[in-house]
Design a protein around this motif. Structure first.
Motif, PDB file in Angstrom:
ATOM      1  N   SER A 231       0.834  -1.195   0.000  1.00  0.00           N
ATOM      2  CA  SER A 231       0.000   0.000   0.000  1.00  0.00           C
ATOM      3  C   SER A 231       0.871   1.248   0.000  1.00  0.00           C
ATOM      4  O   SER A 231       2.081   1.182  -0.234  1.00  0.00           O
ATOM      5  CB  SER A 231      -0.936  -0.013   1.214  1.00  0.00           C
ATOM      6  N   ILE A 232       0.241   2.388   0.295  1.00  0.00           N
ATOM      7  CA  ILE A 232       0.895   3.692   0.274  1.00  0.00           C
ATOM      8  C   ILE A 232       0.592   4.406   1.592  1.00  0.00           C
ATOM      9  O   ILE A 232      -0.537   4.365   2.090  1.00  0.00           O
ATOM     10  CB  ILE A 232       0.387   4.547  -0.910  1.00  0.00           C
ATOM     11  N   ASP A 233       1.582   5.085   2.128  1.00  0.00           N
ATOM     12  CA  ASP A 233       1.421   5.811   3.381  1.00  0.00           C
ATOM     13  C   ASP A 233       0.728   7.154   3.147  1.00  0.00           C
ATOM     14  O   ASP A 233       0.948   7.803   2.117  1.00  0.00           O
ATOM     15  CB  ASP A 233       2.796   6.045   4.013  1.00  0.00           C
ATOM     16  N   VAL A 234      -0.107   7.573   4.107  1.00  0.00           N
ATOM     17  CA  VAL A 234      -0.804   8.855   3.984  1.00  0.00           C
ATOM     18  C   VAL A 234      -0.524   9.782   5.169  1.00  0.00           C
ATOM     19  O   VAL A 234      -1.191  10.801   5.331  1.00  0.00           O
ATOM     20  CB  VAL A 234      -2.333   8.643   3.845  1.00  0.00           C
ATOM     21  N   LEU A 238       4.434  12.417   1.032  1.00  0.00           N
ATOM     22  CA  LEU A 238       5.474  11.774   0.223  1.00  0.00           C
ATOM     23  C   LEU A 238       4.952  10.549  -0.520  1.00  0.00           C
ATOM     24  O   LEU A 238       5.469  10.197  -1.579  1.00  0.00           O
ATOM     25  CB  LEU A 238       6.661  11.362   1.091  1.00  0.00           C
ATOM     26  N   GLY A 239       3.982   9.849   0.055  1.00  0.00           N
ATOM     27  CA  GLY A 239       3.499   8.624  -0.568  1.00  0.00           C
ATOM     28  C   GLY A 239       4.502   7.493  -0.448  1.00  0.00           C
ATOM     29  O   GLY A 239       4.741   6.751  -1.409  1.00  0.00           O
ATOM     30  N   GLN A 586      -0.488   7.206  -7.028  1.00  0.00           N
ATOM     31  CA  GLN A 586      -0.164   5.928  -6.397  1.00  0.00           C
ATOM     32  C   GLN A 586      -1.437   5.280  -5.873  1.00  0.00           C
ATOM     33  O   GLN A 586      -2.403   5.962  -5.534  1.00  0.00           O
ATOM     34  CB  GLN A 586       0.828   6.136  -5.246  1.00  0.00           C
ATOM     35  N   MET A 587      -1.403   3.957  -5.767  1.00  0.00           N
ATOM     36  CA  MET A 587      -2.587   3.216  -5.342  1.00  0.00           C
ATOM     37  C   MET A 587      -2.390   2.638  -3.948  1.00  0.00           C
ATOM     38  O   MET A 587      -1.424   1.923  -3.688  1.00  0.00           O
ATOM     39  CB  MET A 587      -2.874   2.078  -6.325  1.00  0.00           C
ATOM     40  N   ALA A 588      -3.302   2.980  -3.045  1.00  0.00           N
ATOM     41  CA  ALA A 588      -3.348   2.363  -1.724  1.00  0.00           C
ATOM     42  C   ALA A 588      -4.375   1.236  -1.763  1.00  0.00           C
ATOM     43  O   ALA A 588      -5.476   1.413  -2.285  1.00  0.00           O
ATOM     44  CB  ALA A 588      -3.736   3.391  -0.667  1.00  0.00           C
TER      45      ALA A 588
END
Length: 701
Positions: A231-234, A238-239, A586-588
């Motif tokens: 996943s991606i950080d929120v 920065l992602g 980007q995709m989380a």
């Protein structure tokens, strides 16, 4: 070529740069070299000797991590140097090293949190023996307190010094070191106080044994029990690439994934340890305010109350604000709903922010890209403290500073950024003085081939933000920051949702109200109904008469002031697109499902639209994304930035506007650990925040 050399590794001929170490050359030839102390992003220590290889002509095995290719001598007849990684001598040498490493190791794998993903376990399978020749007592080391995040079991430590090198070189906070010599050597913080780096949790990943483990995760799960979701950080803009490890309906831990273009392999402590906030203060059912008090309600009751208010209000009396953690899909759904209701009052920005899509994408993204920081030879920071606003990005700046080729200047409040810089002043007047040539740092910027300006939200989110933005663009233009292959103007965001919202055009339409006006910061509250999509960072006191609908995951500020609460999903509980500060889509991905009656935010908006009589034209996330891609094809190009037109940005330099105020710039992040609803619900983040307020009086285990 003069800068390469040919080697023969296990009979395979390979040509590598002379700057390579033998370890890198062996891996280029496909050989696997065990190691404990060596790490690609840290300096070479040569401590563990596990990487021994046989070099033909050398009197003894050599440590391949510390032996340079350029130092390898050819054979007697000029033959290429030969390296053997699987010879009996190499195997015996590594077995001897492993035997020494296990002399004092407690061998407590069954209760060790590193069990199942431990380098020592893995390599002991290949080079260990099942008996010990030593009868002496094992040494024991007292555990050290180094903070609420990292748990120490120092008897397991094999003195690889990865943690020491990381905190000194990458994090820039020299808090770990070694005391004593030989058998008395210990890794410690010297004063046994909590570490203060925002990146300290990375030593857990670096530790090749179980000496440093995650304190919040201690004894909670085994790695083979966990479902792993990329996943991606929120937590910032920065992602950073992350992996969410979950069991059943609970997130157990968050780990980094390698992404060389964004976070390398590091993540901040907030990203790593915020997961306990996903379980607490959760909204798991709708709520409706009656007689000043919130009561649990059904979805039908909540929707009916909203529909009555919406239908009774004029379109210009409706508004919507998107919060810091909203993804692109739900903002798109909310924008479509507000458009169908005829309201131009939408905004995703902080109050008074001058950022607007009409000025072009280059005016609100990090134009140089995050990886591009390593190409800059002069950096000017304006109104930002990247150490707390984007800790991983700050480590990139420190990386180029350590290389010795980059000079850094700061206009804003002074802070310990982990690298030295020239403090040029505190506010807009200093920016004007620099542009006028009254400060020497202007010559540094003009002489640089790739100058970089990073402007933060502390300089933009104020009444004179538009004037400051224009002045910063004009300065960037005057120092040659806009080249054919280089864009040195960068806006550093702190909210994961901001760039995606600006890309969508989630800003006021013609005659529409901005965030400050909708929140009553410019006089009387003008709205009858206000939708808050996870907007928790604003005071709602001035709009007490406005009917407020909060859609979000936590019982935070937005929910406390709302008249209707619709329970949404946290970022680990839904699939969504985010656009990071450099404009990278980007995709989380969803790791677990939302609790109770909570639903994904876009589906809540779709259901609500049917009740208010403005049904949105999609019934699934796939249909929503298809419509989103039709409106902007950039969302189909995941992990790409694309070309950014500079025309709108350059036009800003001619609109300096009114003279800015004299107030100094202040960072928009007063507390690194408490920046969003999830972090404020986290007990771990609360403890870290309290430690920042003063030294810990006593260390509690």
């Amino acid at each position: 070529m003069a800068d390469t050399r040919t080697l023969i590794v296990d009979g395979t001929e390979v040509e590598v740069p002379v700057t390579y170490t033998l370890l890198q050359a062996c891996e280029a030839a496909g050989a696997e070299i065990p190691r404990f102390c060596f790490h690609e992003r840290l300096s070479i220590a040569g401590n563990c000797r596990m990487c021994l290889v046989e070099l033909k002509g050398a009197p003894k095995p050599v440590a391949s991590c510390a032996y340079a290719v350029r130092d390898c001598r050819p054979g007697p007849n000029g033959e290429p140097p030969q390296v053997l990684t699987k010879s009996p001598l190499t195997k015996k040498a590594r077995e001897g090293v492993m035997e020494f490493l296990l002399i004092n190791h407690p061998l407590d794998c069954p209760i060790c949190d590193q069990g199942g993903e431990c380098d020592l376990q893995d390599q002991a399978m290949a080079y260990g023996v099942d008996t010990s020749r030593f009868e002496e007592n094992k040494r024991a080391v007292e555990n050290k307190y180094i903070g609420p995040l990292v748990k120490t079991i120092m008897t397991r430590c094999i003195h690889c010094t990865r943690c020491v090198r990381f905190t000194t070189e990458v994090a820039g906070v020299s808090e770990l070191g070694a005391t004593g010599r030989g058998e008395d050597m210990e890794i410690t913080t010297f004063l046994e106080r909590a570490m203060t780096s925002e990146l300290q949790g990375n030593v857990i990943d670096l530790c090749p044994v179980g000496a440093l483990t995650s304190r919040p995760y201690a004894f909670k799960a085994r790695p083979w029990e966990l479902n792993k979701t990329e996943s991606i950080d929120v937590m910032d803009a920065l992602g950073s690439a992350i992996r969410v490890d979950s069991r059943n309906t609970e997130v157990m831990r968050i780990l980094p994934r390698t992404n060389e273009l964004v976070n390398e392999e590091w993540i901040s402590d907030k990203t790593r340890f915020v997961f306990d906030g996903l379980r607490t203060q959760r909204l798991d059912r709708p709520y409706l305010r009656e007689n000043g008090r919130l009561r649990a309600a059904t979805w039908q009751e909540a929707f009916a109350a909203i529909a009555d208010k919406v239908k009774a209000a004029a379109p210009e009396k409706l508004g919507a604000i998107a919060g810091d953690l909203a993804n692109v899909e739900e903002m798109f759904a909310l924008k479509e709903l507000m458009s169908s209701l005829g309201s131009p009052n939408i905004d995703c920005r902080e109050p008074y922010s001058p950022l607007h899509p009409k000025n072009g994408r280059a005016s609100y993204v990090f134009g140089s890209t995050i990886a591009g920081i390593e190409d800059a030879d002069a950096i000017l920071l304006i109104g930002t403290n990247p150490r707390v606003e984007a800790a991983v990005l700050n480590s990139r700046i420190r990386k180029v500073w350590r290389a010795g080729q980059t000079q850094i200047g700061l206009i804003g409040e002074p802070a310990d950024l982990t690298y030295s810089y020239a403090h040029l002043g505190a506010g807009p007047s200093s920016l004007d003085s620099l542009a006028a040539g009254e400060l020497d740092f202007l010559d540094v910027l003009k002489k640089a081939e790739r100058p970089m300006i990073i402007i933060g939200q502390g300089a933009l989110n104020r009444a004179d933000g538009a004037s400051i933005l224009s002045r910063a663009v004009k300065l960037a233009d005057s120092i040659g920051a806009f080249g054919e292959e280089w864009n040195g103007f960068n806006v550093l965001h702190t909210a994961a949702a901001r760039v995606g919202g600006l890309d969508l055009g989630f800003v006021p339409g013609e005659g529409g109200l901005a965030t400050a006006e909708m929140l009553g910061m410019e006089g009387t509250a003008p709205l009858d109904v206000l939708f808050l999509l996870g907007a928790d960072e604003y005071k709602l006191d001035a709009i007490s008469d406005t009917f407020k609908v909060y859609i979000g995951s936590h019982g935070d500020r937005g929910a406390h002031g709302a008249d209707v609460i619709l329970p949404g999903a946290a970022y680990t509980e839904k699939s969504g697109t985010y656009v990071n500060t450099e404009g990278r889509a980007q995709m989380a991905n969803r790791a677990i499902f939302p609790p109770g009656q909570a639903r994904e935010d876009w589906s809540i908006l779709r259901a609500l639209s049917a009740v208010v009589g403005k049904t949105l034209p999609f019934d699934s996330l796939t249909e929503l994304r298809n419509r989103l891609a039709e409106s902007d094809p950039r969302y189909l190009a995941l992990d790409e930035i694309g070309d950014v037109a500079m025309d709108g940005l350059k036009s800003l330099s001619g609109h300096a506007g009114e003279k800015p105020g004299s107030e100094p710039f202040v960072s928009c992040v007063p507390d690194f650990f408490l920046t969003n609803p999830i972090a404020r619900a986290s007990a771990v983040m609360a403890e870290c925040s309290s430690l920042r307020l003063g030294p810990r009086a006593e260390a509690a285990e």
